[in-house]
Design an enzyme around this catalytic site. Structure first.
Site, PDB file in Angstrom:
ATOM      1  N   LYS A 128       0.847  -1.201   0.000  1.00 55.54           N
ATOM      2  CA  LYS A 128       0.000   0.000   0.000  1.00 55.54           C
ATOM      3  C   LYS A 128       0.880   1.247   0.000  1.00 55.54           C
ATOM      4  O   LYS A 128       2.093   1.152   0.220  1.00 55.54           O
ATOM      5  CB  LYS A 128      -0.956  -0.022   1.192  1.00 55.54           C
ATOM      6  CG  LYS A 128      -0.278  -0.027   2.538  1.00 55.54           C
ATOM      7  CD  LYS A 128      -1.301  -0.129   3.638  1.00 55.54           C
ATOM      8  CE  LYS A 128      -0.598  -0.205   4.983  1.00 55.54           C
ATOM      9  NZ  LYS A 128      -1.445   0.135   6.091  1.00 55.54           N
ATOM     10  N   ARG A 144      -9.018  -0.540  16.080  1.00 55.65           N
ATOM     11  CA  ARG A 144      -8.979   0.291  14.882  1.00 55.65           C
ATOM     12  C   ARG A 144     -10.044  -0.318  13.970  1.00 55.65           C
ATOM     13  O   ARG A 144     -11.211  -0.059  14.172  1.00 55.65           O
ATOM     14  CB  ARG A 144      -7.567   0.303  14.287  1.00 55.65           C
ATOM     15  CG  ARG A 144      -7.309   1.480  13.374  1.00 55.65           C
ATOM     16  CD  ARG A 144      -5.883   1.532  12.883  1.00 55.65           C
ATOM     17  NE  ARG A 144      -5.483   0.340  12.149  1.00 55.65           N
ATOM     18  CZ  ARG A 144      -4.325   0.224  11.504  1.00 55.65           C
ATOM     19  NH1 ARG A 144      -3.437   1.195  11.521  1.00 55.65           N
ATOM     20  NH2 ARG A 144      -4.028  -0.888  10.851  1.00 55.65           N
ATOM     21  N   TYR A 204      17.103  29.940   7.134  1.00 54.59           N
ATOM     22  CA  TYR A 204      15.916  30.633   7.661  1.00 54.59           C
ATOM     23  C   TYR A 204      15.911  30.626   9.189  1.00 54.59           C
ATOM     24  O   TYR A 204      16.179  29.595   9.817  1.00 54.59           O
ATOM     25  CB  TYR A 204      14.641  29.938   7.181  1.00 54.59           C
ATOM     26  CG  TYR A 204      14.331  30.173   5.721  1.00 54.59           C
ATOM     27  CD1 TYR A 204      14.125  31.459   5.229  1.00 54.59           C
ATOM     28  CD2 TYR A 204      14.227  29.105   4.854  1.00 54.59           C
ATOM     29  CE1 TYR A 204      13.825  31.664   3.887  1.00 54.59           C
ATOM     30  CE2 TYR A 204      13.924  29.301   3.511  1.00 54.59           C
ATOM     31  CZ  TYR A 204      13.732  30.589   3.039  1.00 54.59           C
ATOM     32  OH  TYR A 204      13.441  30.787   1.717  1.00 54.59           O
ATOM     33  N   MET A 251      12.662  24.313   1.571  1.00 58.58           N
ATOM     34  CA  MET A 251      11.833  23.576   0.616  1.00 58.58           C
ATOM     35  C   MET A 251      12.663  22.685  -0.320  1.00 58.58           C
ATOM     36  O   MET A 251      12.315  21.536  -0.586  1.00 58.58           O
ATOM     37  CB  MET A 251      10.997  24.567  -0.215  1.00 58.58           C
ATOM     38  CG  MET A 251       9.973  23.874  -1.088  1.00 58.58           C
ATOM     39  SD  MET A 251       9.018  25.024  -2.073  1.00 58.58           S
ATOM     40  CE  MET A 251       7.924  25.732  -0.886  1.00 58.58           C
TER      41      MET A 251
HETATM   42  C1  LIG Z   1      -3.784  -4.842   8.262  1.00 56.47           C
HETATM   43  C2  LIG Z   1      -2.334  -4.664   8.045  1.00 56.47           C
HETATM   44  N1  LIG Z   1      -1.559  -5.737   7.894  1.00 56.47           N
HETATM   45  C3  LIG Z   1      -0.225  -5.631   7.704  1.00 56.47           C
HETATM   46  C4  LIG Z   1       0.379  -4.400   7.654  1.00 56.47           C
HETATM   47  C5  LIG Z   1       1.874  -4.317   7.468  1.00 56.47           C
HETATM   48  O1  LIG Z   1       2.462  -3.785   8.615  1.00 56.47           O
HETATM   49  P1  LIG Z   1       4.048  -3.616   8.728  1.00 56.47           P
HETATM   50  O2  LIG Z   1       4.442  -2.650   7.673  1.00 56.47           O
HETATM   51  O3  LIG Z   1       4.269  -3.082  10.087  1.00 56.47           O
HETATM   52  O4  LIG Z   1       4.615  -4.970   8.491  1.00 56.47           O
HETATM   53  C6  LIG Z   1      -0.391  -3.260   7.808  1.00 56.47           C
HETATM   54  C7  LIG Z   1       0.237  -1.937   7.783  1.00 56.47           C
HETATM   55  O5  LIG Z   1      -0.158  -0.970   8.345  1.00 56.47           O
HETATM   56  C8  LIG Z   1      -1.796  -3.391   8.002  1.00 56.47           C
HETATM   57  O6  LIG Z   1      -2.581  -2.320   8.150  1.00 56.47           O
END
Ligand SMILES: Cc1ncc(COP(=O)(O)O)c(C=O)c1O
Length: 372
Positions: free
Chosen positions: A35, A139, A264, A319
């Protein structure tokens, strides 16, 4: 000459890190978590390095599309599942598996079944559902009290349902809920139910692999050679290799007399004469603006990056530029190579100095930074 700020991606490091996961979790299938554009590494390169995985886990259908367009034909898991009713059909077309963590997603799946089964175009067994249980992280996920009922609902319409949860504290020894506590809730809730299981993230793979057994693990950050705990020593111990190196060059040199300041706000003042390198990277490239004086930067030595040395940031990150005290590097000049993090300087060290975690730095790389 084009701006020298570049992200280098080492696909061999990705391959190596995936092998380390396999070594720690023999016989377990791997969802490689890609992701956020593969934690900022770029989905396409990541696919090249991680093509030996069993499946890719990612955020949404847009990311899934990129993988399919690149020719990935294996499993894809949508980690937050469906966001709308329409997503069900697109997920089916793309052949994605879905996490289900809320009741509205269950309704959407049931509605889709009704609509499409009557048209005889939907075969529920082709869409695998990973039903997410909230075992204490609070969560995403269904509470244990409603979990079994939802499992039976999805099962009744013909879905292939797997079980999943996520650990809150696999990288802590002194916080609750512990991995053991979450595991106990998970196992007692699914007792007697059919279906595969998916549990461990990187921290659980690295530090709880003897305890947590499941059908699918979900490593993210460790595949990129970065520590879930934020401690570089953990990565060294686990024999992981950094996949991303953020590099640039010195584009200017300033000689300061005692009593002068840099940048800055004149944040950094010197009471001795120093040499300052101005390097071509700033917060618009994704480098953290809040990095304090002293944050490490790797400056190449006379023989190149391999015999370089750490020099401290001196002055506010701006920047497009960072100023670094290179008084101890007399050979350094305009054009000398610099690594902000990566092969020579672990991102965990920079993150620690800047009061953040490696995850955030990797994901923040800006689109204007070239990739090689
Ligand atoms: C549901 C879920 N599984 C696995 C992972 C992977 O986690 P990590 O990058 O700590 O291995 C994440 C990452 O946030 C996640 O949200």
């Amino acid at each position: 000459m084009s701006r020298p700020t570049v992200v280098h991606l080492d696909t061999n490091a990705l391959r190596h890190n995936l092998e380390r996961v396999r070594h720690l979790m023999p016989g377990t299938k791997v969802w490689a978590v890609v992701k956020a554009n593969s934690y900022g590494h770029g989905m396409i390169k990541a696919l090249e390095g991680l093509s030996g995985t069993d499946g890719f886990a990612l955020l949404d259908l847009a990311e899934a599309k990129v993988l399919r367009e690149q020719g990935w034909q294996g499993p894809i898991l949508l980690l937050e599942g469906l966001f709308t009713q329409e997503d069900v059909f697109e997920a089916l077309e793309l052949g994605c598996d879905c996490v289900v963590h809320e009741l509205n997603q269950v309704d959407w799946l049931e509605n889709a079944m009704e609509a499409r089964q009557s048209a005889q175009t939907l075969h529920p067994e082709t869409l695998r559902v990973f039903l997410k249980m909230n075992t204490g992280m609070n969560r995403l996920g269904l509470k244990p009290a409603s979990y079994r009922e939802v499992f039976h609902r999805l099962h009744a319409v013909g879905f292939n349902v797997a079980h999943m949860t996520h650990f809150a504290n696999a990288d802590y020894v002194d916080r609750t809920p512990t991995v053991d506590q979450q595991l106990e809730v998970f196992q007692s809730t699914i007792a007697g139910l059919s279906g595969e299981t998916s549990l461990s993230n990187s921290a659980a793979i690295l530090w709880h692999h003897h305890l947590v057994q499941c059908d699918w693990v979900r490593p993210g950050i460790m595949l990129y050679g970065v520590s879930p705990s934020g401690k570089y020593e953990d990565i060294e111990h686990a024999q992981l290799q950094a996949a991303m190196s953020l590099r640039t060059k010195i584009i200017g040199i300033q000689h300061l007399e005692a009593g002068e300041s840099v940048g800055y706000g004149s944040r950094y003042r010197t009471d001795v004469p120093i040499r300052i390198a101005v390097i071509a990277c700033g917060y618009a490239d994704g480098y953290p603006r809040h990095a304090p004086d002293g944050t490490p930067v790797w400056i190449a030595g006379p023989g190149g990056l391999s015999n370089g040395k750490i020099c401290p940031i001196a002055g506010q990150v701006s920047m497009d530029m960072i100023t670094v005290d290179i008084t101890d590097m007399p050979h350094a000049e305009v054009g000398t190579e610099v690594e902000l993090w990566g092969h020579y300087l672990p991102v965990d060290r920079v993150a620690q100095a800047a009061g953040t975690i490696g995850y955030e730095l990797l994901c923040a790389i800006a689109s204007r930074v070239k990739r090689s």
